[in-house]
Design a protein around this motif. Structure first.
Motif, mmCIF file in Angstrom:
data_model
loop_
_atom_site.group_PDB
_atom_site.id
_atom_site.type_symbol
_atom_site.label_atom_id
_atom_site.label_comp_id
_atom_site.label_asym_id
_atom_site.label_seq_id
_atom_site.Cartn_x
_atom_site.Cartn_y
_atom_site.Cartn_z
ATOM 1 N N PHE A 226 -24.784 3.303 39.887
ATOM 2 C CA PHE A 226 -24.255 3.600 38.557
ATOM 3 C C PHE A 226 -23.027 2.745 38.247
ATOM 4 C CE2 PHE A 226 -21.254 5.884 35.821
ATOM 5 C CZ PHE A 226 -22.028 6.043 34.690
ATOM 6 N N GLU B 68 -22.540 -0.235 35.259
ATOM 7 C CA GLU B 68 -21.523 -0.172 34.212
ATOM 8 C C GLU B 68 -20.629 -1.414 34.219
ATOM 9 O OE1 GLU B 68 -21.469 2.158 31.767
ATOM 10 O OE2 GLU B 68 -23.390 2.570 32.754
ATOM 11 N N ARG C 6 -32.260 0.533 37.414
ATOM 12 C CA ARG C 6 -31.270 1.443 36.852
ATOM 13 C C ARG C 6 -30.660 0.846 35.580
ATOM 14 N NH1 ARG C 6 -28.008 5.611 38.738
ATOM 15 N NH2 ARG C 6 -29.837 6.093 40.005
ATOM 16 N N GLU D 73 -30.729 2.466 31.795
ATOM 17 C CA GLU D 73 -29.528 2.814 31.042
ATOM 18 C C GLU D 73 -29.417 2.005 29.746
ATOM 19 O OE1 GLU D 73 -27.079 5.066 31.648
ATOM 20 O OE2 GLU D 73 -28.202 5.838 33.365
ATOM 21 N N TYR D 74 -29.870 0.750 29.782
ATOM 22 C CA TYR D 74 -29.744 -0.133 28.616
ATOM 23 C C TYR D 74 -31.093 -0.797 28.325
ATOM 24 C CZ TYR D 74 -24.877 0.660 29.799
ATOM 25 O OH TYR D 74 -23.669 1.261 30.093
#
Length: 260
Positions: A66, A70, A99, A103-104
């Motif tokens: 995570f 980010e 991942r 997320e995007y």
């Protein structure tokens, strides 16, 4: 044996660091001449950020997904352009990639695959266009075909993110090297793992600045990049760097860098 057949030999590379290690492993002697020249490029055109509050050690990798996602998203969103992120293994790369797109999902992302053919390599690099009006993020592996020997000059590459210190996978051959140099000069781990790993890091980071007019960013992600043994391996033009502990630190540093 090849060197002994010649009267002299010259080894030249941008990533012969540390010089003593390469002299030893390439068959040199202690009295052989070594020299290092400083980078010809303007250090003000390179922004080096170090995120040292994330562990990418094998046992900690799952917990890092995570945070790394980010940081990647924060770096690429400070300026439209093309970026490469390098990982120490295909598995780690694939897990972060999955991942990231989860997320995007609207992101423009490409990924290196295992045993790519020549046309596939060309297609991958062909995505890194000049004067890009979008963000492109390419996922690749350290020590692979895209981390050395490619020239994405100008604004074909705005930045590189490197995850981990590039340590080779533990194996019988590496441990034989480690044992040999432990007996010879007590440098087994450094010669078998640390130095080859950092050499891959330096090669990947070297993709960013290829000409006098290039400008770009490097983000190093791993707590070990702040360890003294690793920092001693930084080239001279890396002495100016910024430690980032939060996403806001990255935003602030890159906002100032790109606006200059």
């Amino acid at each position: 044996q090849a060197i002994k057949r010649a009267k002299s030999a010259i080894f030249f590379s941008a990533t012969l660091t540390p010089l003593e290690y390469f002299r030893d492993t390439l068959g040199g002697e202690e009295e052989d001449y070594i020299m290092a020249l400083s980078s010809p490029f303007d250090s003000e055109k390179l922004e080096l950020l170090i995120c040292d509050n994330i562990s990418t050690r094998y046992k900690d990798r799952e917990k890092s997904y995570f945070d790394i996602v980010e940081y990647l998203n924060t770096v690429v969103n400070q300026k439209k352009g093309n970026y490469l992120v390098f990982f120490p293994s295909y598995k780690y790369m694939n897990n972060i990639h999955d991942r990231y797109i989860e997320e995007y999902p609207t992101s423009n992302v490409i990924i290196q695959s295992f045993n790519m053919k020549e046309k596939e390599r060309e297609h991958f690099l062909g995505n890194f266009n000049s004067n890009c009006e979008e963000i492109l993020l390419g996922f690749a592996v350290l020590g692979g075909i895209f981390s050395e020997g490619i020239d994405l000059t100008g604004d074909r590459l705005s930045g590189v993110i490197i995850v981990g210190v590039g340590l080779p996978k533990i194996c019988l051959e590496r441990n034989i090297i480690r044992n040999f140099f432990d007996e010879k000069n007590s440098t087994g781990f450094k010669y078998a793992y640390m130095y080859p790993g950092m050499n891959k890091v330096l090669q990947a980071a070297g993709r960013v600045i290829r000409t006098e007019t290039d400008k770009g960013v490097i983000l190093l992600i791993d707590e070990r990049f702040s360890y003294s043994d690793y920092r001693r391996l930084f080239p001279e033009h890396w002495r100016k760097n910024t430690r980032v502990k939060r996403l806001k630190d990255v935003e602030k540093s890159l906002r100032l860098f790109w606006s200059d």
